[in-house]
Design an enzyme around this catalytic site. Structure first.
Site, mmCIF file in Angstrom:
data_model
loop_
_atom_site.group_PDB
_atom_site.id
_atom_site.type_symbol
_atom_site.label_atom_id
_atom_site.label_comp_id
_atom_site.label_asym_id
_atom_site.label_seq_id
_atom_site.Cartn_x
_atom_site.Cartn_y
_atom_site.Cartn_z
ATOM 1 N N GLY A 87 53.142 -19.439 16.442
ATOM 2 C CA GLY A 87 54.469 -20.974 16.066
ATOM 3 C C GLY A 87 54.180 -21.887 15.839
ATOM 4 O O GLY A 87 53.598 -22.438 16.664
ATOM 5 N N LEU A 88 55.544 -22.740 15.797
ATOM 6 C CA LEU A 88 55.728 -23.983 16.722
ATOM 7 C C LEU A 88 54.627 -24.973 16.105
ATOM 8 O O LEU A 88 53.865 -25.814 16.598
ATOM 9 C CB LEU A 88 55.619 -24.427 18.201
ATOM 10 C CG LEU A 88 56.612 -23.051 18.770
ATOM 11 C CD1 LEU A 88 56.153 -22.865 20.229
ATOM 12 C CD2 LEU A 88 58.079 -23.874 18.338
ATOM 13 N N CYS A 89 53.715 -25.441 15.088
ATOM 14 C CA CYS A 89 53.059 -25.557 14.509
ATOM 15 C C CYS A 89 53.705 -26.308 12.778
ATOM 16 O O CYS A 89 52.928 -26.847 11.976
ATOM 17 C CB CYS A 89 51.896 -25.136 13.989
ATOM 18 S SG CYS A 89 51.709 -23.558 13.734
ATOM 19 N N GLY A 90 54.753 -26.376 12.880
ATOM 20 C CA GLY A 90 55.267 -27.131 11.194
ATOM 21 C C GLY A 90 55.461 -26.422 9.963
ATOM 22 O O GLY A 90 55.618 -24.901 10.896
ATOM 23 N N PHE A 92 52.388 -25.623 8.921
ATOM 24 C CA PHE A 92 51.614 -24.858 8.513
ATOM 25 C C PHE A 92 51.043 -23.375 8.398
ATOM 26 O O PHE A 92 50.332 -23.433 7.555
ATOM 27 C CB PHE A 92 50.619 -25.043 10.638
ATOM 28 C CG PHE A 92 49.452 -24.556 9.968
ATOM 29 C CD1 PHE A 92 48.320 -25.446 10.028
ATOM 30 C CD2 PHE A 92 49.309 -22.982 10.800
ATOM 31 C CE1 PHE A 92 46.960 -24.422 9.888
ATOM 32 C CE2 PHE A 92 47.774 -22.761 10.273
ATOM 33 C CZ PHE A 92 46.693 -23.599 10.022
#
Length: 293
Positions: A87-90, A92
């Site tokens: 995760g941690l990709c907005g 996406f």
């Protein structure tokens, strides 16, 4: 003083988080550079191969059948959904989930209702999401994104192509993020099988190739190869998009941490000034009481 300690703890926590987001941004930027180079190198090759196939197929006789172009009544459907492992990709991954569900509602609701819709997740986030929601999931190639290479992508493409030729699926679509730039990823929903005829501009014309060996043999060799290249290119697009989205998300997180630190430091200074003022007033009040006594 308890408030001061609490605010100071929050400041330290935000500083630590900001250091992490900065580091993640730098890592994503390095990975993006490599992924971007790979997709930029792949795009011209994939495009030229598609053009050659279109020119060759334009001259094919009607008697020649291409099994990968066979149109059937759509009863069984396979959706290849490409996401990230982490995760941690907005937005996406969430954009892919929304796009997939919109595609199912728009075109394949009948297949879903009859239990004839399968999902091939590529990326752990897609596997987790659709497994939790009780979709029919084929967990064979969810690991491809971790160490993306052509050999593994080719194997996955060959499985999908074989299932189509065997009649297991009548339609195969791919849902993925196309890389446009660092800040922009476009959700694409493309038909992988059967192959759609691409309308070429009249100005391009048909190229008269000299064939060795025969045209039919070359055509039969090129079509499967083109499909595998197209499948791999899709994964490269998603991979570059992921690193771009993560870099942007971590950059925004770092900026937000800056704003939050300004507010916390201002709160800390105000609280500290209020505490000092209170202590001074208490000392002055005590001195006056002693003087009067």
């Amino acid at each position: 003083m308890a408030n001061l300690k609490e605010v100071k703890g929050r400041i330290q926590s935000v500083v630590s988080t900001q250091q992490i987001t900065k580091a993640m941004k730098m890592v994503a930027a390095a990975k993006l550079r490599r992924a971007q180079d790979r997709i930029i190198q792949m795009r011209p090759y994939s495009q030229k191969l598609s053009e050659i196939i279109q020119n060759v197929s334009a001259g094919q006789s009607d008697s020649t059948d291409n099994p990968y172009s066979e149109e059937r009544s759509i009863e069984r459907v396979l959706l290849v959904v490409v996401t990230s492992d982490r995760g941690l990709c907005g937005a996406f991954n969430s954009s892919i989930f929304k796009g997939t569900k919109a595609l199912i509602a728009e075109k394949y609701s009948h297949a879903e209702a009859s239990g004839n819709l399968d999902i091939l997740p590529i990326g752990k986030k897609a596997l987790e999401h659709f497994t939790k929601r009780k979709y029919s999931v084929i967990n064979t190639y969810s690991h491809l994104i971790e160490k993306l290479n052509f050999a593994d992508a080719k194997e996955a493409a060959e499985m999908v192509m074989a299932d189509f030729l065997d009649g297991k699926y009548d339609r195969v679509d791919i849902v993925y993020n196309e890389f446009k730039n660092v800040a922009t990823q476009i959700v694409k929903k493309e038909q992988f099988l059967p192959i759609q005829e691409i309308e070429t501009e009249e100005s391009n014309g048909e190229i008269d190739y000299i064939y060795e060996p025969s045209k039919d043999f070359i055509f039969d060799e090129l079509v499967p190869k083109s499909l595998k290249i197209q499948f791999y290119k899709t994964l490269l697009e998603s991979n570059a998009s992921e690193h771009g989205a993560r870099m942007t998300a971590m950059d925004k997180a770092t900026e937000n941490a800056d704003d939050l630190l300004k507010e916390l430091r201002l709160t800390y200074n105000r609280t500290r000034q209020a505490a000092i003022t209170k202590e001074i007033l208490e000392i002055v009040g005590g001195a006056e009481a002693l003087a009067q006594g």
